[in-house]
Design an enzyme around this catalytic site. Structure first.
Site, PDB file in Angstrom:
ATOM      1  N   HIS A  65       0.842  -1.203   0.000  1.00 15.93           N
ATOM      2  CA  HIS A  65       0.000   0.000   0.000  1.00 15.93           C
ATOM      3  C   HIS A  65       0.872   1.245   0.000  1.00 15.93           C
ATOM      4  O   HIS A  65       1.532   1.555   0.991  1.00 15.93           O
ATOM      5  CB  HIS A  65      -0.934   0.000   1.213  1.00 15.93           C
ATOM      6  CG  HIS A  65      -1.982   1.074   1.133  1.00 15.93           C
ATOM      7  ND1 HIS A  65      -2.972   1.068   0.185  1.00 15.93           N
ATOM      8  CD2 HIS A  65      -2.190   2.191   1.868  1.00 15.93           C
ATOM      9  CE1 HIS A  65      -3.744   2.121   0.346  1.00 15.93           C
ATOM     10  NE2 HIS A  65      -3.295   2.828   1.354  1.00 15.93           N
ATOM     11  N   HIS A 253      -9.612   1.227   1.055  1.00  9.23           N
ATOM     12  CA  HIS A 253      -9.420   1.684   2.437  1.00  9.23           C
ATOM     13  C   HIS A 253     -10.687   1.303   3.196  1.00  9.23           C
ATOM     14  O   HIS A 253     -11.782   1.667   2.777  1.00  9.23           O
ATOM     15  CB  HIS A 253      -9.281   3.210   2.492  1.00  9.23           C
ATOM     16  CG  HIS A 253      -8.011   3.758   1.919  1.00  9.23           C
ATOM     17  ND1 HIS A 253      -7.989   4.818   1.048  1.00  9.23           N
ATOM     18  CD2 HIS A 253      -6.707   3.424   2.123  1.00  9.23           C
ATOM     19  CE1 HIS A 253      -6.734   5.125   0.734  1.00  9.23           C
ATOM     20  NE2 HIS A 253      -5.929   4.293   1.370  1.00  9.23           N
ATOM     21  N   GLU A 256     -10.420   3.293   8.524  1.00  6.75           N
ATOM     22  CA  GLU A 256      -9.224   3.903   9.100  1.00  6.75           C
ATOM     23  C   GLU A 256      -9.567   4.784  10.295  1.00  6.75           C
ATOM     24  O   GLU A 256      -8.805   4.866  11.251  1.00  6.75           O
ATOM     25  CB  GLU A 256      -8.507   4.720   8.022  1.00  6.75           C
ATOM     26  CG  GLU A 256      -7.165   5.293   8.466  1.00  6.75           C
ATOM     27  CD  GLU A 256      -6.343   5.855   7.322  1.00  6.75           C
ATOM     28  OE1 GLU A 256      -6.877   5.960   6.216  1.00  6.75           O
ATOM     29  OE2 GLU A 256      -5.165   6.173   7.557  1.00  6.75           O
ATOM     30  N   HIS A 290      -6.135  -0.814   6.195  1.00 11.30           N
ATOM     31  CA  HIS A 290      -6.564  -0.196   7.452  1.00 11.30           C
ATOM     32  C   HIS A 290      -7.812  -0.903   7.996  1.00 11.30           C
ATOM     33  O   HIS A 290      -8.897  -0.316   8.080  1.00 11.30           O
ATOM     34  CB  HIS A 290      -6.868   1.302   7.301  1.00 11.30           C
ATOM     35  CG  HIS A 290      -5.770   2.101   6.678  1.00 11.30           C
ATOM     36  ND1 HIS A 290      -4.484   2.068   7.160  1.00 11.30           N
ATOM     37  CD2 HIS A 290      -5.759   2.936   5.622  1.00 11.30           C
ATOM     38  CE1 HIS A 290      -3.733   2.870   6.415  1.00 11.30           C
ATOM     39  NE2 HIS A 290      -4.476   3.401   5.481  1.00 11.30           N
ATOM     40  N   ASP A 341       2.258   3.080   2.963  1.00  9.20           N
ATOM     41  CA  ASP A 341       1.146   4.022   2.872  1.00  9.20           C
ATOM     42  C   ASP A 341       1.600   5.463   2.674  1.00  9.20           C
ATOM     43  O   ASP A 341       1.941   5.866   1.578  1.00  9.20           O
ATOM     44  CB  ASP A 341       0.265   3.860   4.128  1.00  9.20           C
ATOM     45  CG  ASP A 341      -1.065   4.600   4.018  1.00  9.20           C
ATOM     46  OD1 ASP A 341      -1.363   5.127   2.933  1.00  9.20           O
ATOM     47  OD2 ASP A 341      -1.811   4.644   5.018  1.00  9.20           O
TER      48      ASP A 341
HETATM   49 ZN   LIG Z   1      -3.808   4.780   1.890  1.00  4.86          ZN
END
Ligand SMILES: [Zn+2]
Length: 468
Positions: A65, A253, A256, A290, A341
């Site tokens: 990611h 995603h 998160e 996430h 990320d």
């Molecule tokens: Zn991301």
């Protein structure tokens, strides 16, 4: 990663082999981009002209990611206070300044940093599609093609996870029952949007992916649903169907931030995991990034469907996201992968041990994952979730990716063969990576990138150009 197959031979002082743990004196041979022979216990003087790899040699690492342009934010967003949402405002300012040329330089340098850290494949979660104001470039895939070029020039394999991003937020809960529309894109988000999922699909189709999304020997196309915030519920099935039709990876995603779970519950009466499940977005080709704020039912939805969970512990800590139920997910059936990320740091060892260390902090229990399980998250599981199941292990038939970690550095000196993998997973940093081979080709030798001669200078120039 092109050209005629050329046989290569390496002799690893120690290598981590599937099913056999760490073995000494491993002779590794490759034809072209694929391992042909792997034999442990071959004395050094019987290895002929094989290239000697001192230290512990692992399969190539997969960074599952990445948002390449976030690299420009390192340091800047660590100053001061704030939340995920204030960080996002700063990130949008950088996004607003990027054009294909400046993005090529920044992404190539960011990927070169990854290569120096042992990464041989990156999953680029790409949503910066269009020009200022959302006006498409003459080639509507100009930015995606820039990322493919950047990875090739930095010596990495890439899965371009072309991301559908349509809305600025979920419908407000007090309007939801009246069938309210999601929030429109804000000004900085206009560059991310394609209008609707059909137009997103038409744009990515123009990249002409082959089976499994393959674009070439070192490149693959996958799909992504940015989040429940950015893709309305009725648009998600189109993205999932595109990935299914191509047999391509599908990422999203997931959960998160608590605020997005609350908004999702208010708008749809369901968690993000349940909404994505209903849209057909879960399954063995899917990866949820996430998996932070989950209910027990969410854990069973992901685990029961064999959906991969990608953790990004350094970013999740940096953005004050929270700690996801990694052990519960793995036990329920989800493979785990890792990503850097936002590139707060680029260090897959830190990400891998971050899974275990955050679980320890959350539960008061040590040893929830073995070093081998954590190493698998950074290797085999990561490559598989990016659509490269033939990568991530040192075995005949696998893609010839090798990462050699020096054991004579201050951090790792004293490591024994018996616990070399534990030493590396729990104490190595990216700076301990000495050699990297990707697809049978040398990319890093003795700590130097062979394709991008001065990575710090390339990073510095590219970031300066973007930040002004
Ligand atoms: Zn991301």
């Amino acid at each position: 990663m092109t050209g005629p197959p050329a046989p290569r031979r390496w002799h690893a002082e120690l290598a981590w082999l599937p099913g056999h743990g760490v073995q000494p004196d491993v002779l590794i041979e490759a034809a072209g981009d694929t391992f042909s022979t792997v034999r442990a216990g071959v004395p050094r003087d019987a290895a002929g002209a094989a290239v000697r790899l001192n230290g512990l040699t692992l399969p190539g690492l997969a960074n599952a990611h990445s948002h390449a342009f976030h690299r420009a934010l390192r340091g800047i967003t660590q100053a001061g206070r704030g939340t995920f949402w204030t960080w996002r405002e700063r990130m949008y300012q950088v996004a607003a300044r990027l054009e294909p040329d400046s993005y090529l330089a920044l992404a190539r340098a960011a990927y070169a940093e990854m290569a120096l850290a042992g990464v041989t494949c990156v999953g680029e979660f790409h949503y910066l599609h269009h020009g200022p104001g959302g006006v498409p470039y003459a080639d509507p895939n100009a930015m995606g093609e820039t990322l493919l070029q950047a990875a090739a020039e930095a010596g990495l394999r890439i899965t371009l996870l072309d991301t559908c991003y349509l809305a600025g937020g979920l419908p407000a809960d007090d309007d939801a029952e009246a069938g309210a529309r999601p929030e429109p894109l804000s000004e900085p988000q206009l560059r991310f949007g394609d209008g609707d999922a059909d137009r997103w699909a038409a744009r990515v189709e123009a990249l002409a992916p082959g089976p499994g999304g393959l674009l070439g020997p070192g490149a693959r196309l996958g799909a992504a649903i940015h989040s429940v915030r950015a893709v309305p519920r009725d648009q998600m099935p189109t993205v999932a169907a595109w990935a299914r039709r191509h047999g391509a990876p599908l990422h999203a995603h997931l959960s998160e931030q608590r605020a997005e779970n609350e908004a999702c519950e208010a708008a749809y009466g369901a968690t993000p995991a349940a909404v994505l499940d209903e849209a057909g977005a879960l399954g063995p080709r899917s990866t949820m990034v996430h998996a932070t704020h989950l209910t027990d039912a969410d854990v069973w939805l992901l685990g029961g469907s064999g959906t991969c969970a990608c953790f990004c512990p350094t970013t999740e800590a940096d953005l004050a996201d929270g700690i996801g139920p990694a052990r519960a997910l793995a036990s329920a059936g989800s493979p785990l992968s890792v990503g850097s990320d936002s590139h707060a740091v680029v260090d897959l060892f830190a990400e891998a041990r971050g899974i275990e260390l955050t679980q320890r902090l959350a539960t008061g229990q040590r040893g929830q994952f073995t070093a081998a399980e954590l190493a698998s998250a950074a290797t085999a599981a990561g490559h598989a979730c990016l659509g490269w199941p033939q990568a991530g292990q040192i075995a005949p038939g696998a893609l010839a990716d090798l990462v050699t970690v020096a054991l004579d550095t201050p951090r790792l000196a004293g490591a024994s063969a018996a616990t070399a993998l534990e030493s590396v997973v729990f104490a190595a940093t990216a700076a301990d990576v000495r050699h990297v081979v990707a697809g049978g080709r040398d990319v890093v030798r003795d700590g130097h990138h062979l394709l991008v001669p001065n990575v710090p200078a390339a990073l510095s120039a590219a970031i300066r150009a973007v930040l002004g």
